[in-house]
Design an enzyme around this catalytic site. Structure first.
Site, PDB file in Angstrom:
ATOM      1  N   SER A 154       0.835  -1.208   0.000  1.00 49.41           N
ATOM      2  CA  SER A 154       0.000   0.000   0.000  1.00 49.41           C
ATOM      3  C   SER A 154       0.865   1.252   0.000  1.00 49.41           C
ATOM      4  O   SER A 154       1.975   1.248   0.540  1.00 49.41           O
ATOM      5  CB  SER A 154      -0.892   0.026   1.239  1.00 49.41           C
ATOM      6  OG  SER A 154      -1.613  -1.170   1.368  1.00 49.41           O
TER       7      SER A 154
HETATM    8  N1  SAH Z   1      -1.245  -3.423   3.386  1.00 50.25           N
HETATM    9  C1  SAH Z   1      -0.544  -4.377   2.556  1.00 50.25           C
HETATM   10  C2  SAH Z   1      -1.201  -4.382   1.207  1.00 50.25           C
HETATM   11  C3  SAH Z   1      -1.372  -5.710   0.660  1.00 50.25           C
HETATM   12  S1  SAH Z   1      -2.324  -5.781  -0.806  1.00 50.25           S
HETATM   13  C4  SAH Z   1       0.898  -3.931   2.456  1.00 50.25           C
HETATM   14  O1  SAH Z   1       1.195  -2.835   2.953  1.00 50.25           O
HETATM   15  O2  SAH Z   1       1.714  -4.623   1.887  1.00 50.25           O
HETATM   16  C5  SAH Z   1      -3.727  -6.639  -0.192  1.00 50.25           C
HETATM   17  C6  SAH Z   1      -3.500  -8.044   0.292  1.00 50.25           C
HETATM   18  O3  SAH Z   1      -4.782  -8.594   0.591  1.00 50.25           O
HETATM   19  C7  SAH Z   1      -2.848  -8.982  -0.718  1.00 50.25           C
HETATM   20  O4  SAH Z   1      -1.689  -9.522  -0.169  1.00 50.25           O
HETATM   21  C8  SAH Z   1      -3.919 -10.044  -0.958  1.00 50.25           C
HETATM   22  O5  SAH Z   1      -3.387 -11.342  -1.148  1.00 50.25           O
HETATM   23  C9  SAH Z   1      -4.717  -9.974   0.327  1.00 50.25           C
HETATM   24  N2  SAH Z   1      -6.063 -10.521   0.236  1.00 50.25           N
HETATM   25  C10 SAH Z   1      -6.966 -10.425  -0.775  1.00 50.25           C
HETATM   26  N3  SAH Z   1      -8.099 -11.074  -0.475  1.00 50.25           N
HETATM   27  C11 SAH Z   1      -7.909 -11.604   0.773  1.00 50.25           C
HETATM   28  C12 SAH Z   1      -8.707 -12.406   1.633  1.00 50.25           C
HETATM   29  N4  SAH Z   1      -9.928 -12.812   1.295  1.00 50.25           N
HETATM   30  N5  SAH Z   1      -8.188 -12.761   2.830  1.00 50.25           N
HETATM   31  C13 SAH Z   1      -6.947 -12.383   3.198  1.00 50.25           C
HETATM   32  N6  SAH Z   1      -6.142 -11.635   2.424  1.00 50.25           N
HETATM   33  C14 SAH Z   1      -6.619 -11.259   1.225  1.00 50.25           C
END
Ligand code: SAH
Length: 212
Positions: free
Chosen positions: A60
């Site tokens: 993010s």
């Molecule tokens: N805040 C994180 C952003 C990650 S992007 C950072 O700073 O790195 C969002 C994440 O949500 C991804 O890794 C994706 O795999 C996860 N995601 C998507 N759907 C999900 C679900 N149903 N349960 C858990 N994680 C999920």
């Protein structure tokens, strides 16, 4: 490129963008964002931008991490918090020092494994991780004072609302890929919820099921 000065510049930009919570700004000033992304991209770690972390996912951008953390904590300190979508662990590392206990779920196992290592490396040990579909929350650890989702469902999942304690706050992007809104849902009573729209955002989708 990864020096304290570069980080200080990022914090100045966040202030200019309206981030006011000094605790959030200080944790972000101290956080080595470059360890959450591949070395090949680490020179871009302190730009205010999302960057790829593999598996079609992104870390993010700092502005949105700051906004979401500030909105989650706006009503006072939180003891138990659930994060949906650990990803690289960057948002996790900003939240962990500001809450009592953090529970973080991720559906892609290799991302979660890396995030867990990074958090250990920087000495944050109030986080429990779980490899699961976070659209269902983490019922065994509920109720939560706060829930923060980093992936966008089409609608706010009922399970997440039900895992809030009364007075608890849920920050979540909602909608399709080109019309998402960041929402703050507060559980006002056993069966009443209020919803505010904070801003337009662009997150990866919340997907169901898990990846090993
Ligand atoms: N805040 C994180 C952003 C990650 S992007 C950072 O700073 O790195 C969002 C994440 O949500 C991804 O890794 C994706 O795999 C996860 N995601 C998507 N759907 C999900 C679900 N149903 N349960 C858990 N994680 C999920």
């Amino acid at each position: 490129m990864t020096s304290q000065r570069t980080r200080d510049r990022l914090i100045n930009r966040l202030r200019e963008q309206g981030i006011k919570d000094e605790r959030v700004l200080e944790v972000m000033r101290q956080c080595p964002r470059h360890i959450f992304i591949d070395e090949a991209l680490s020179h871009r770690a302190y730009e205010d931008t999302a960057l790829p972390i593999g598996y079609n996912q992104t870390i993010s951008n700092p502005h949105i991490v700051a906004r979401m953390t500030e909105a989650l904590l706006a009503d006072g300190p939180l003891q138990r918090v659930l994060e949906v979508g650990t990803g690289s662990g960057y948002q996790t590392s900003i939240l962990a020092p500001l809450v009592g206990e953090l529970y973080s779920v991720e559906r892609i196992k290799p991302l979660q494994d890396k995030a867990r290592q990074r958090l250990r490396m920087i000495g944050l040990n109030n986080v429990q991780f779980r490899h699961t579909d976070g659209g269902m929350g983490w019922s065994g650890k509920a109720p939560f004072d706060g829930i923060l989702a980093a992936c966008a469902p089409e609608e706010v999942p009922e399970e997440l609302k039900q895992q809030l304690r009364i007075g608890g706050r849920l920050i979540i992007p909602v909608g399709g890929s080109d019309n998402q809104e960041l929402k703050l849902v507060i559980r006002e009573s056993e069966d009443e919820f209020s919803t505010q729209v904070l801003e337009c955002v662009k997150f990866v989708p919340l997907l169901s099921g898990t990846v090993r």
